[in-house]
Design an enzyme around this catalytic site. Structure first.
Site, PDB file in Angstrom:
ATOM      1  N   MET A  46      63.431  26.938  52.101  1.00  0.00           N
ATOM      2  CA  MET A  46      62.783  28.094  52.747  1.00  0.00           C
ATOM      3  C   MET A  46      62.041  27.594  53.961  1.00  0.00           C
ATOM      4  SD  MET A  46      60.699  30.122  49.822  1.00  0.00           S
ATOM      5  CE  MET A  46      60.271  28.636  48.951  1.00  0.00           C
ATOM      6  N   GLN A  59      66.443  19.318  53.939  1.00  0.00           N
ATOM      7  CA  GLN A  59      67.618  20.047  54.415  1.00  0.00           C
ATOM      8  C   GLN A  59      67.831  19.779  55.905  1.00  0.00           C
ATOM      9  OE1 GLN A  59      68.040  24.344  55.445  1.00  0.00           O
ATOM     10  NE2 GLN A  59      69.314  24.418  53.616  1.00  0.00           N
ATOM     11  N   GLU A 107      75.413  30.438  55.595  1.00  0.00           N
ATOM     12  CA  GLU A 107      74.590  31.489  56.228  1.00  0.00           C
ATOM     13  C   GLU A 107      74.934  31.754  57.702  1.00  0.00           C
ATOM     14  OE1 GLU A 107      73.428  30.630  52.776  1.00  0.00           O
ATOM     15  OE2 GLU A 107      72.181  32.280  53.464  1.00  0.00           O
ATOM     16  N   TYR A 110      75.269  29.371  60.104  1.00  0.00           N
ATOM     17  CA  TYR A 110      74.768  28.342  61.023  1.00  0.00           C
ATOM     18  C   TYR A 110      75.940  27.472  61.513  1.00  0.00           C
ATOM     19  CZ  TYR A 110      70.050  29.647  59.518  1.00  0.00           C
ATOM     20  OH  TYR A 110      68.880  30.338  59.266  1.00  0.00           O
ATOM     21  N   ARG A 162      75.424  22.853  51.091  1.00  0.00           N
ATOM     22  CA  ARG A 162      75.319  24.312  50.886  1.00  0.00           C
ATOM     23  C   ARG A 162      76.561  24.941  51.483  1.00  0.00           C
ATOM     24  NH1 ARG A 162      70.454  27.951  51.095  1.00  0.00           N
ATOM     25  NH2 ARG A 162      71.287  29.819  50.131  1.00  0.00           N
ATOM     26  N   HIS A 173      73.748  35.472  58.012  1.00  0.00           N
ATOM     27  CA  HIS A 173      72.552  36.261  58.324  1.00  0.00           C
ATOM     28  C   HIS A 173      72.916  37.580  59.007  1.00  0.00           C
ATOM     29  CE1 HIS A 173      69.753  33.482  56.795  1.00  0.00           C
ATOM     30  NE2 HIS A 173      69.901  32.562  57.714  1.00  0.00           N
ATOM     31  N   GLN A 189      58.108  40.842  52.213  1.00  0.00           N
ATOM     32  CA  GLN A 189      57.059  41.307  53.128  1.00  0.00           C
ATOM     33  C   GLN A 189      56.162  40.200  53.692  1.00  0.00           C
ATOM     34  OE1 GLN A 189      56.604  45.270  50.682  1.00  0.00           O
ATOM     35  NE2 GLN A 189      54.953  45.151  52.136  1.00  0.00           N
ATOM     36  N   LEU A 214      47.596  49.714  55.789  1.00  0.00           N
ATOM     37  CA  LEU A 214      47.404  49.024  54.509  1.00  0.00           C
ATOM     38  C   LEU A 214      48.704  49.007  53.710  1.00  0.00           C
ATOM     39  CD1 LEU A 214      45.068  47.976  52.459  1.00  0.00           C
ATOM     40  CD2 LEU A 214      45.562  50.142  51.334  1.00  0.00           C
TER      41      LEU A 214
HETATM   42  P1  NAP Z   1      52.944  54.924  57.152  1.00  0.00           P
HETATM   43  O1  NAP Z   1      53.882  53.806  57.131  1.00  0.00           O
HETATM   44  O2  NAP Z   1      51.748  54.853  58.000  1.00  0.00           O
HETATM   45  O3  NAP Z   1      53.790  56.216  57.551  1.00  0.00           O
HETATM   46  C1  NAP Z   1      53.194  57.451  57.693  1.00  0.00           C
HETATM   47  C2  NAP Z   1      54.167  58.411  58.378  1.00  0.00           C
HETATM   48  O4  NAP Z   1      53.546  59.654  58.527  1.00  0.00           O
HETATM   49  C3  NAP Z   1      54.606  57.975  59.726  1.00  0.00           C
HETATM   50  O5  NAP Z   1      56.028  58.157  59.787  1.00  0.00           O
HETATM   51  C4  NAP Z   1      53.906  58.897  60.710  1.00  0.00           C
HETATM   52  O6  NAP Z   1      54.836  59.007  61.730  1.00  0.00           O
HETATM   53  C5  NAP Z   1      53.635  60.121  59.863  1.00  0.00           C
HETATM   54  N1  NAP Z   1      52.352  60.774  60.137  1.00  0.00           N
HETATM   55  C6  NAP Z   1      51.135  60.201  60.237  1.00  0.00           C
HETATM   56  N2  NAP Z   1      50.198  61.138  60.470  1.00  0.00           N
HETATM   57  C7  NAP Z   1      50.820  62.330  60.508  1.00  0.00           C
HETATM   58  C8  NAP Z   1      50.390  63.666  60.718  1.00  0.00           C
HETATM   59  N3  NAP Z   1      49.118  63.951  60.923  1.00  0.00           N
HETATM   60  N4  NAP Z   1      51.315  64.645  60.706  1.00  0.00           N
HETATM   61  C9  NAP Z   1      52.615  64.364  60.509  1.00  0.00           C
HETATM   62  N5  NAP Z   1      53.081  63.121  60.299  1.00  0.00           N
HETATM   63  C10 NAP Z   1      52.199  62.108  60.304  1.00  0.00           C
HETATM   64  O7  NAP Z   1      52.407  55.249  55.701  1.00  0.00           O
HETATM   65  P2  NAP Z   1      53.164  55.353  54.313  1.00  0.00           P
HETATM   66  O8  NAP Z   1      54.601  55.683  54.449  1.00  0.00           O
HETATM   67  O9  NAP Z   1      52.313  56.275  53.525  1.00  0.00           O
HETATM   68  O10 NAP Z   1      53.043  53.910  53.723  1.00  0.00           O
HETATM   69  C11 NAP Z   1      51.750  53.359  53.430  1.00  0.00           C
HETATM   70  C12 NAP Z   1      51.775  51.861  53.496  1.00  0.00           C
HETATM   71  O11 NAP Z   1      52.569  51.347  52.462  1.00  0.00           O
HETATM   72  C13 NAP Z   1      52.366  51.367  54.793  1.00  0.00           C
HETATM   73  O12 NAP Z   1      51.646  50.253  55.219  1.00  0.00           O
HETATM   74  C14 NAP Z   1      53.745  50.990  54.422  1.00  0.00           C
HETATM   75  O13 NAP Z   1      54.240  49.967  55.239  1.00  0.00           O
HETATM   76  C15 NAP Z   1      53.573  50.519  52.988  1.00  0.00           C
HETATM   77  N6  NAP Z   1      54.838  50.683  52.262  1.00  0.00           N
HETATM   78  C16 NAP Z   1      55.813  49.788  52.473  1.00  0.00           C
HETATM   79  C17 NAP Z   1      57.030  49.935  51.857  1.00  0.00           C
HETATM   80  C18 NAP Z   1      58.120  48.929  52.085  1.00  0.00           C
HETATM   81  O14 NAP Z   1      59.189  49.088  51.586  1.00  0.00           O
HETATM   82  N7  NAP Z   1      57.901  47.867  52.814  1.00  0.00           N
HETATM   83  C19 NAP Z   1      57.247  50.987  51.007  1.00  0.00           C
HETATM   84  C20 NAP Z   1      56.220  51.912  50.790  1.00  0.00           C
HETATM   85  C21 NAP Z   1      55.027  51.752  51.440  1.00  0.00           C
HETATM   86  P3  NAP Z   1      54.806  60.025  62.918  1.00  0.00           P
HETATM   87  O15 NAP Z   1      53.375  59.998  63.376  1.00  0.00           O
HETATM   88  O16 NAP Z   1      55.773  59.498  63.902  1.00  0.00           O
HETATM   89  O17 NAP Z   1      55.232  61.316  62.371  1.00  0.00           O
HETATM   90 FE1  SF4 Z   2      58.441  36.935  49.386  1.00  0.00          FE
HETATM   91 FE2  SF4 Z   2      57.789  39.240  48.207  1.00  0.00          FE
HETATM   92 FE3  SF4 Z   2      58.867  37.256  46.757  1.00  0.00          FE
HETATM   93 FE4  SF4 Z   2      56.430  37.002  47.657  1.00  0.00          FE
HETATM   94  S1  SF4 Z   2      57.121  38.531  46.194  1.00  0.00           S
HETATM   95  S2  SF4 Z   2      58.026  35.472  47.762  1.00  0.00           S
HETATM   96  S3  SF4 Z   2      56.541  38.055  49.632  1.00  0.00           S
HETATM   97  S4  SF4 Z   2      59.830  38.334  48.413  1.00  0.00           S
END
Ligand code: NAP
Ligand code: SF4
Length: 679
Positions: free
Chosen positions: A37, A110, A174, A176, A224, A262, A349, A663
């Site tokens: 990694m 590696q 991968e 490379y 690999r 990749h 993440q 957050l």
């Molecule tokens: P987010 O990522 O901040 O998305 C909120 C969405 O709502 C955006 O698309 C925004 O886009 C829209 N929005 C914001 N204010 C608004 C308003 N007043 N009116 C209408 N639309 C509005 O928040 P989230 O989806 O709730 O996720 C929360 C956190 O959890 C994030 O940090 C996210 O990255 C994390 N999370 C990550 C994953 C993952 O798979 N990595 C999965 C779930 C959650 P527009 O303003 O363009 O409309």
């Molecule tokens: Fe990477 Fe998520 Fe696994 Fe942690 S839990 S090693 S951030 S994939």
């Protein structure tokens, strides 16, 4: 670190996994290889990297493979990446090998030449070409450069031996450089390094033969090998078998499995990929060669690994990210403590997504990973009585670490279960691994004697007697007003994922962040969940399990969604742009296949019995939906800090209670851990 006090009874549940592997000139203590990694530690103070690997060696892993080290500058992954090209650099590597050997571990370096994946204007490849995932066009290598590069690999391996490594791994998969030589997709040469397969194989075989000649017989050489390229014009299975046999004859000690380039359009390691999804590929090779074979991808728990080895798919398993999540995964398996394993949830993440952003890797579930010299949980000499409010990601990480350090911790949770937002995430198809985080914390709360008070709404009266108060009360979903909408036809994501309210056949999701995508995934699935069924997964993503086509690709099957779904956002950027760099493609592709219509630049005008009226790019459009689901982000939920502060009591805020802006679970767990390390 806190001494371990749990049961150390030896385990016999994993006879295959914990069996030593005799390589003739040396023996590995078990069948677990810590896969290569890139962590971002390669380019800095070697003592940090030494501490990182030493901790994993102490955790009893059988063999460690380092992140990729370039044999020359054109092989760098990015400018000034790690390389081993001269005697001066040997000193850097010696610090690492000595630290690992002191813990009784074994480590291979590696050697990786990035080829056309190098993030450099002077990237090279067998023929002039540009990969779809790199901004730089790679220069075709003249014949003399091919020869020099072979010599660079040999010199790097010899220097690795001088630095004290137990062996090397040659990165041949991968997509490379070595992989690029093997396939006509990237090798258009007509000289002795191209055209026929005999010629295309010459580059890796000369590298291996040259290295074996130089390092002697008692040095591990892992190769690999890309066993399924998952790209058009990749290797055929027959070619891969021929190469494996020739590698064995040329002096390779172990063959490790590579799955997909990749640039492949098939997710191979993210959380939506079923556990052990690709071990069938290694199994196909098992009867073709006699040297040990390692299998890989989405192996994250000992019982999964044991099953793979017991059914004879491979001789060893490779786990990489699980060693970020828990350096003691092997030790805990040996000591009957598998219920204490902090499981890698394959979210990418904090590891891969960080690396792609040029940041140091870490781990969502273990923020200490790659920060071993900076973030430590030492026993406290000032024991305090601490109240924590909220048993979500930040509250759980704080409570368990603070208690482990010796504080008396009481954890208040209003709900009947711990987990907070994890309980929402675990409902989503492809996110089942979130169950493991809850299992881990449930056990950790027991082990650290945290006083858990479920179904308890903490009040100022209850809290004021504690020495310290930590508020981890989380978030509440942002509500938005839409003209015409009423309570029956407007749902929040909690209504869908937590309260399971009925959802109609035609819906629009407002907000396309992580949660909007999760809700779309949840509502567009029916029948067998491909994340839980390997054959279904391969069908959905177009992987040919017979590998009768080059690259192992076939046409993906059509998937039906039980409803018509729109996923909308106001921003003009591509929908899903804010998702993780390494997982966004998979999310988008999965929803596209389920016919979810993703639309950006939307203004929400009105919602009534006809549907949702939006304006987009100067035009009004009616989306004929029965319901809308609000996924518009969150606001902090913090009703306690003000009344406590009014009576002169200071509080600590973590997670959503502190700020809901950007957050996620990674930040929440890290905030809890960092506060617990110093309180
Ligand atoms: P987010 O990522 O901040 O998305 C909120 C969405 O709502 C955006 O698309 C925004 O886009 C829209 N929005 C914001 N204010 C608004 C308003 N007043 N009116 C209408 N639309 C509005 O928040 P989230 O989806 O709730 O996720 C929360 C956190 O959890 C994030 O940090 C996210 O990255 C994390 N999370 C990550 C994953 C993952 O798979 N990595 C999965 C779930 C959650 P527009 O303003 O363009 O409309
Ligand atoms: Fe990477 Fe998520 Fe696994 Fe942690 S839990 S090693 S951030 S994939």
């Amino acid at each position: 670190m806190i001494p371990k006090t749990q049961s150390k009874k030896k385990n016999n549940k994993y006879p295959n996994l914990l069996k030593p592997l005799d390589l003739g000139f040396t023996t590995l203590k078990n069948r677990v290889l810590m896969g290569s990694m890139h962590t971002g530690l390669e380019e800095g103070d070697p003592r940090k990297m030494a501490a990182f690997y030493a901790e994993r060696a102490r955790g009893q892993v059988g063999l460690i493979v380092t992140g990729g080290v370039a044999p020359n500058r054109s092989g760098w992954v990015k400018p000034f990446a790690g390389k081993l090209t001269n005697r001066k650099e040997v000193k850097f590597h010696r610090i690492i090998t000595e630290a690992v050997h002191k813990e009784g571990g074994k480590i291979c370096m590696q050697i990786l030449h990035s080829g056309r994946y190098a993030y450099l204007p002077f990237a090279v490849a067998p023929s002039t070409s540009k990969s779809p995932i790199s901004p730089f066009k790679a220069w075709g290598m003249p014949g003399f450069l091919v020869r020099w590069t072979i010599n660079d690999f040999i010199r790097s391996a010899s220097l690795a031996q001088k630095a004290g490594y137990d062996g090397i791994e040659i990165m041949g998969s991968e997509g490379y450089l070595i992989n690029e030589f093997l396939v006509t997709r990237t090798n258009k040469r007509t000289d002795k390094w191209g055209s026929s397969y005999e010629n295309r194989m010459r580059f890796p075989l000369e590298i291996v033969k040259g290295i074996r000649k130089k390092v002697g017989s008692d040095f591990i050489i892992v190769f690999r090998l890309s066993m399924i390229d998952l790209v058009q014009d990749g290797s055929s299975w027959e070619e891969i078998v021929i190469l494996a046999k020739r590698l064995e004859e040329s002096g390779v000690t172990i063959i490790n499995t590579g799955i997909g380039w990749h640039e492949a359009r098939v997710p191979t390691i993210s959380t939506r990929v079923p556990r052990a999804a690709f071990t069938w590929v290694t199994r196909k090779m098992k009867d073709e060669i006699s040297i040990p074979l390692v299998t890989t991808n989405r192996i994250n728990m000992p019982e999964v690994a044991e099953k793979i080895l017991a059914r004879g798919d491979a001789d060893m398993v490779s786990m990489a990210r699980p060693f970020l999540a828990d350096p003691d995964i092997v030790l805990k398996s040996i000591e009957n403590r598998e219920d204490e394993i902090n499981t890698c949830i394959a979210c990418n993440q904090a590891c891969l997504d960080h690396i792609f952003l040029n940041k140091k890797a870490s781990c969502l579930v273990n923020p200490r990973a790659c920060h071993e010299t900076e973030l430590n949980y030492l026993p406290t000499n000032n024991k305090k009585n601490i109240a924590v409010v909220g048993a979500g990601p930040s509250g759980l990480s704080f409570a368990t670490i603070a208690a482990e350090r010796g504080h008396l911790v009481t954890l208040f949770e209003e709900q009947s279960e711990i987990g907070g937002q994890f309980n929402i995430a675990k409902q989503v198809p492809g996110k089942e691994e979130f169950h493991e985080i809850i299992r881990y914390y449930t056990r950790k709360l027991e082990l650290t004697n945290v006083k858990l008070k479920l179904n308890t709404k903490a009040t100022v009266e209850m809290l004021k007697e504690f020495d310290e108060i930590v508020l981890a009360t989380g978030i509440s979903p942002r509500k938005i007003k839409i003209e015409g909408g009423n309570e029956k036809n407007i749902l929040s994501y909690l209504d869908v994922l937590k309260y399971k309210k009925p959802v109609g056949k035609k819906v629009a999701i407002l907000g396309a962040g992580g949660i909007g995508f999760d809700v779309a995934e949840y509502l567009s699935h029916q029948g067998v969940n491909p994340s839980q069924d390997i054959k279904e997964y391969m069908k959905e993503w177009g992987v040919d399990m017979t590998i009768s086509n080059r690259g192992g690709l076939t046409k993906p099957v059509k998937v039906e969604s039980p409803r018509e779904i729109y996923l909308l956002q106001r921003k003009e950027t591509k929908v899903g742009k804010g998702l993780g760099k390494t997982t966004a493609f998979g999310h988008r592709a999965s929803l596209t296949r389920r016919n979810v219509k993703m639309m950006n630049a939307c203004t929400y005008l009105k919602f009534d019995e006809k549907g949702l009226l939006i304006s987009r790019k100067g035009k009004q459009q009616l989306l004929e939906v029965d319901q809308i689901i609000i996924c518009a982000g969150q606001l902090p939920l913090n009703h306690l800090s003000q009344p406590l502060e009014e009576i002169g009591i200071n509080v600590h805020l973590i997670g959503g209670a502190k700020s809901a802006d950007k957050l996620d679970a990674k930040i929440a767990i890290r905030q809890g851990s960092e506060l617990a390390a110093k309180i």
